[in-house]
Write a protein that holds these residues in place. Structure first.
Motif, PDB file in Angstrom:
ATOM      1  N   ALA A   1      36.355  36.928  30.538  1.00 40.96           N
ATOM      2  CA  ALA A   1      37.220  38.043  29.604  1.00 40.96           C
ATOM      3  C   ALA A   1      38.794  37.751  29.499  1.00 40.96           C
ATOM      4  CB  ALA A   1      37.018  39.525  30.153  1.00 40.96           C
ATOM      5  N   PRO A   2      38.704  36.450  28.870  1.00 43.49           N
ATOM      6  CA  PRO A   2      40.141  35.971  28.850  1.00 43.49           C
ATOM      7  C   PRO A   2      41.175  36.691  27.870  1.00 43.49           C
ATOM      8  CG  PRO A   2      38.863  34.504  27.819  1.00 43.49           C
ATOM      9  CD  PRO A   2      37.986  35.468  28.564  1.00 43.49           C
ATOM     10  N   LYS A   3      40.530  37.310  26.862  1.00 44.28           N
ATOM     11  CA  LYS A   3      41.231  38.105  25.643  1.00 44.28           C
ATOM     12  C   LYS A   3      41.106  39.630  26.003  1.00 44.28           C
ATOM     13  CE  LYS A   3      40.480  34.226  22.632  1.00 44.28           C
ATOM     14  NZ  LYS A   3      39.950  33.778  21.247  1.00 44.28           N
ATOM     15  N   GLU A   4      40.615  39.941  27.084  1.00 46.83           N
ATOM     16  CA  GLU A   4      40.327  41.425  27.207  1.00 46.83           C
ATOM     17  C   GLU A   4      41.433  42.197  28.302  1.00 46.83           C
ATOM     18  OE1 GLU A   4      36.343  42.092  27.921  1.00 46.83           O
ATOM     19  OE2 GLU A   4      35.915  41.045  26.117  1.00 46.83           O
ATOM     20  N   PRO A   5      41.689  43.305  28.112  1.00 51.11           N
ATOM     21  CA  PRO A   5      42.711  43.893  29.283  1.00 51.11           C
ATOM     22  C   PRO A   5      42.310  43.597  30.920  1.00 51.11           C
ATOM     23  CG  PRO A   5      41.927  45.674  27.578  1.00 51.11           C
ATOM     24  CD  PRO A   5      41.278  44.299  27.280  1.00 51.11           C
ATOM     25  N   LYS A   6      43.140  43.306  31.484  1.00 57.05           N
ATOM     26  CA  LYS A   6      42.642  42.824  32.929  1.00 57.05           C
ATOM     27  C   LYS A   6      42.371  44.364  33.743  1.00 57.05           C
ATOM     28  CE  LYS A   6      44.827  40.733  36.864  1.00 57.05           C
ATOM     29  NZ  LYS A   6      46.038  40.043  37.411  1.00 57.05           N
ATOM     30  N   SER A   7      41.407  44.004  34.454  1.00 56.57           N
ATOM     31  CA  SER A   7      41.085  45.137  35.175  1.00 56.57           C
ATOM     32  C   SER A   7      41.996  45.568  36.184  1.00 56.57           C
ATOM     33  CB  SER A   7      39.741  44.847  36.089  1.00 56.57           C
ATOM     34  OG  SER A   7      40.090  43.744  36.978  1.00 56.57           O
ATOM     35  N   SER A   8      42.129  46.946  36.306  1.00 56.28           N
ATOM     36  CA  SER A   8      43.292  47.660  37.027  1.00 56.28           C
ATOM     37  C   SER A   8      43.176  47.553  38.422  1.00 56.28           C
ATOM     38  CB  SER A   8      43.402  49.101  36.671  1.00 56.28           C
ATOM     39  OG  SER A   8      42.180  49.830  37.104  1.00 56.28           O
ATOM     40  N   LEU A   9      44.127  47.523  39.258  1.00 57.66           N
ATOM     41  CA  LEU A   9      44.161  47.472  40.798  1.00 57.66           C
ATOM     42  C   LEU A   9      43.164  48.677  41.176  1.00 57.66           C
ATOM     43  CD1 LEU A   9      45.443  46.497  43.309  1.00 57.66           C
ATOM     44  CD2 LEU A   9      46.972  48.302  43.036  1.00 57.66           C
ATOM     45  N   LEU A  10      43.227  49.897  40.589  1.00 53.16           N
ATOM     46  CA  LEU A  10      42.342  50.952  41.002  1.00 53.16           C
ATOM     47  C   LEU A  10      40.804  50.662  40.849  1.00 53.16           C
ATOM     48  CD1 LEU A  10      42.045  54.031  41.952  1.00 53.16           C
ATOM     49  CD2 LEU A  10      42.171  54.630  39.613  1.00 53.16           C
ATOM     50  N   LEU A  11      40.442  50.084  39.687  1.00 52.84           N
ATOM     51  CA  LEU A  11      39.102  49.908  39.588  1.00 52.84           C
ATOM     52  C   LEU A  11      38.662  48.573  40.713  1.00 52.84           C
ATOM     53  CD1 LEU A  11      38.818  49.745  35.733  1.00 52.84           C
ATOM     54  CD2 LEU A  11      38.304  51.754  37.201  1.00 52.84           C
ATOM     55  N   ARG A  12      39.351  47.838  41.033  1.00 50.78           N
ATOM     56  CA  ARG A  12      39.022  46.623  41.861  1.00 50.78           C
ATOM     57  C   ARG A  12      38.951  47.218  43.288  1.00 50.78           C
ATOM     58  NH1 ARG A  12      42.675  41.250  40.699  1.00 50.78           N
ATOM     59  NH2 ARG A  12      41.865  41.021  38.356  1.00 50.78           N
ATOM     60  N   VAL A  13      39.848  48.230  43.701  1.00 48.65           N
ATOM     61  CA  VAL A  13      39.968  48.909  44.881  1.00 48.65           C
ATOM     62  C   VAL A  13      38.349  49.691  44.996  1.00 48.65           C
ATOM     63  CG1 VAL A  13      40.682  50.597  46.328  1.00 48.65           C
ATOM     64  CG2 VAL A  13      42.160  48.830  45.494  1.00 48.65           C
ATOM     65  N   VAL A  14      38.071  50.352  43.916  1.00 44.63           N
ATOM     66  CA  VAL A  14      36.793  51.160  43.903  1.00 44.63           C
ATOM     67  C   VAL A  14      35.580  50.365  44.160  1.00 44.63           C
ATOM     68  CG1 VAL A  14      35.363  52.510  42.471  1.00 44.63           C
ATOM     69  CG2 VAL A  14      37.788  52.931  42.443  1.00 44.63           C
ATOM     70  N   LEU A  15      35.744  49.222  43.538  1.00 48.94           N
ATOM     71  CA  LEU A  15      34.351  48.376  43.953  1.00 48.94           C
ATOM     72  C   LEU A  15      34.451  47.832  45.263  1.00 48.94           C
ATOM     73  CD1 LEU A  15      31.972  47.015  42.686  1.00 48.94           C
ATOM     74  CD2 LEU A  15      33.496  44.900  41.899  1.00 48.94           C
ATOM     75  N   VAL A  16      35.466  47.482  45.617  1.00 44.74           N
ATOM     76  CA  VAL A  16      35.575  46.838  46.917  1.00 44.74           C
ATOM     77  C   VAL A  16      34.902  48.037  47.980  1.00 44.74           C
ATOM     78  CG1 VAL A  16      37.067  46.228  49.093  1.00 44.74           C
ATOM     79  CG2 VAL A  16      37.408  45.243  46.822  1.00 44.74           C
ATOM     80  N   LEU A  17      35.349  49.458  47.869  1.00 40.97           N
ATOM     81  CA  LEU A  17      35.037  50.390  48.504  1.00 40.97           C
ATOM     82  C   LEU A  17      33.674  50.806  48.472  1.00 40.97           C
ATOM     83  CD1 LEU A  17      38.078  52.735  48.538  1.00 40.97           C
ATOM     84  CD2 LEU A  17      37.551  51.718  50.569  1.00 40.97           C
ATOM     85  N   PHE A  18      33.316  50.630  47.178  1.00 41.51           N
ATOM     86  CA  PHE A  18      31.788  51.242  46.851  1.00 41.51           C
ATOM     87  C   PHE A  18      30.846  50.169  47.010  1.00 41.51           C
ATOM     88  CE2 PHE A  18      29.129  51.050  42.767  1.00 41.51           C
ATOM     89  CZ  PHE A  18      28.245  52.347  42.907  1.00 41.51           C
ATOM     90  N   TYR A  19      30.925  49.056  46.670  1.00 39.35           N
ATOM     91  CA  TYR A  19      29.993  48.015  46.856  1.00 39.35           C
ATOM     92  C   TYR A  19      29.339  47.974  48.161  1.00 39.35           C
ATOM     93  CZ  TYR A  19      27.704  43.562  45.598  1.00 39.35           C
ATOM     94  OH  TYR A  19      26.545  42.919  45.172  1.00 39.35           O
ATOM     95  N   PRO A  20      29.893  47.818  49.256  1.00 40.48           N
ATOM     96  CA  PRO A  20      29.245  47.537  50.526  1.00 40.48           C
ATOM     97  C   PRO A  20      27.975  48.572  50.811  1.00 40.48           C
ATOM     98  CG  PRO A  20      31.309  47.106  50.825  1.00 40.48           C
ATOM     99  CD  PRO A  20      31.220  47.848  49.456  1.00 40.48           C
ATOM    100  N   PHE A  21      28.382  50.000  50.532  1.00 43.17           N
ATOM    101  CA  PHE A  21      27.607  51.049  50.437  1.00 43.17           C
ATOM    102  C   PHE A  21      26.262  51.173  49.613  1.00 43.17           C
ATOM    103  CE2 PHE A  21      31.869  51.886  52.153  1.00 43.17           C
ATOM    104  CZ  PHE A  21      31.497  51.911  53.619  1.00 43.17           C
TER     105      PHE A  21
END
Length: 375
Positions: A329-349
């Motif tokens: 996605a080089p031309k699209e808005p970069k994912s926000s810090l919040l969304l990245r944190v959500v994935l890191v917290l959410f994914y393992p469980f």
């Protein structure tokens, strides 16, 4: 006891970081696949197995007929007992070969793929799903991967960009999975794939019979990869080119997400394989570290270890997040810090939850109910 938990958590994260770095380096070192016009391919066959997806098929068939491919393009549409007018749509396209499946078998998609391979005009077969978007050079790029020894090629897959934060989180996850499909292939130890973007020689289906004794209606991609890995004379490749990306829809609601993840997790129930690649195990370790740290927090009402573990994993994953966004996605808005944190917290469980649940709970797919114990 706290020292043991802390040391174990940090060791798991260190193992995860070491293996992830190997995959990121492998991805960066791999050159971009280029279109090779020096050895023209006379024709290819594109296979689509669909069930009640007429509206999606209209766009897909038009995209296939707008490809930049210079040879003959045969399209085989295998209809998995649709009731929405799929047959009439297929017959409106001159280069579409239509076949309707009439079977009570659980493995309808695999039966459709096998029929298509046996009846295809061309040896090189590309496979995608009805709800996918394709670039104009998709056929050229993917078909050029098949060589004398390379009988199966994997392609990159992404979710279409949508403004919903939930779907953007799932899109970040999909990009990580697609990168691992590529990097693990480059390291000659593929452990993940996606059936929405494949190319293979028809003999992979006809002679090696990858779907024998595998009754899961899904998981055609994993069966193909396993067959190639078990056959010492064959090779597996991955197309690293953004023009080869196939884009599909993220789950539209929680029910769709729930059953999709159950289906993905259930593949191991049907393959019967007990082997786990050490690199795949290392990625599990990274997620296990977060679960372990939270367990200690709940036992001792001390959040410090959990916060440290999440921070370390977030820093590690950030390298992967940045790399995948540059490619997918080089031309699209970069994912926000919040969304990245959500994935890191959410994914393992959530992966732990579905890994257990898939052993006992049936999932729904294309209007059918599939039980994990029904083989």
């Amino acid at each position: 006891m706290s020292g043991i938990f802390s040391i174990l958590t940090l060791l798991l994260l260190a193992c995860y970081a070491f293996v992830l770095r190997r995959h990121l380096v492998a991805w960066k070192k791999q050159p971009t696949n280029r279109i090779d016009d020096s050895n023209p391919i006379p024709g290819v066959t594109v296979v689509i197995v669909a069930r009640n997806e007429k509206e999606n098929l209209i766009q897909l068939l038009n995209q296939l007929n707008s490809q930049s491919f210079y040879g003959e393009l045969e399209i085989i549409l295998v209809d998995d007992q649709s009731t929405d007018g799929t047959a009439a749509l297929a017959n409106s396209f001159k280069n579409v070969v239509y076949h309707r499946l009439e079977t009570d078998s659980l493995s309808t998609k695999k039966e459709g793929i096998k029929w298509a391979a046996e009846n295809a005009k061309w040896d090189i077969i590309l496979q995608t799903d009805a709800d996918c978007d394709l670039g104009r050079d998709w056929v050229k790029l993917m078909s050029s991967m098949i060589r004398e020894d390379t009988v199966l090629g994997l392609g990159p897959v992404s979710y279409k960009y949508e403004s919903s934060n939930w779907k953007r989180v799932l899109r970040i996850e999909m990009h990580q999975l697609s990168l691992l499909a590529g990097s693990s292939t480059f390291l000659n130890r593929n452990f993940i794939s996606n059936g929405a973007n494949l190319v293979y020689h028809r003999n992979l289906i006809i002679k090696l019979n990858p779907f024998a004794d595998v009754l899961n209606p899904s998981g055609d991609d994993t069966s193909l990869v396993k067959t190639v890995q078990d056959n010492g004379n064959s090779e597996l490749a991955y197309c690293k080119n953004s023009e080869a990306i196939v884009r599909t829809y993220a789950p539209s609601n929680f029910k769709h997400f729930f059953h999709q993840r159950l289906r993905w997790s259930s593949k191991v129930n049907f393959t019967g394989s007990n082997k786990l690649d050490p690199h795949a195990l290392a990625f599990l370790f990274g997620n296990l570290a977060i679960i372990l740290a939270l367990s200690w927090t709940l036992i001792n009402s001390n959040i410090i270890l959990f916060a440290i573990a999440v921070f370390i994993k977030f820093v590690i994953d950030s390298f992967s997040f940045d790399l995948t966004e540059k490619f997918f996605a080089p031309k699209e808005p970069k994912s926000s810090l919040l969304l990245r944190v959500v994935l890191v917290l959410f994914y393992p469980f959530y992966i732990a939850f579905f890994a257990v649940l898939s052993k006992f709970v049936p999932y729904q797919w294309k209007g059918r109910k599939i039980s994990p114990w029904k083989k």
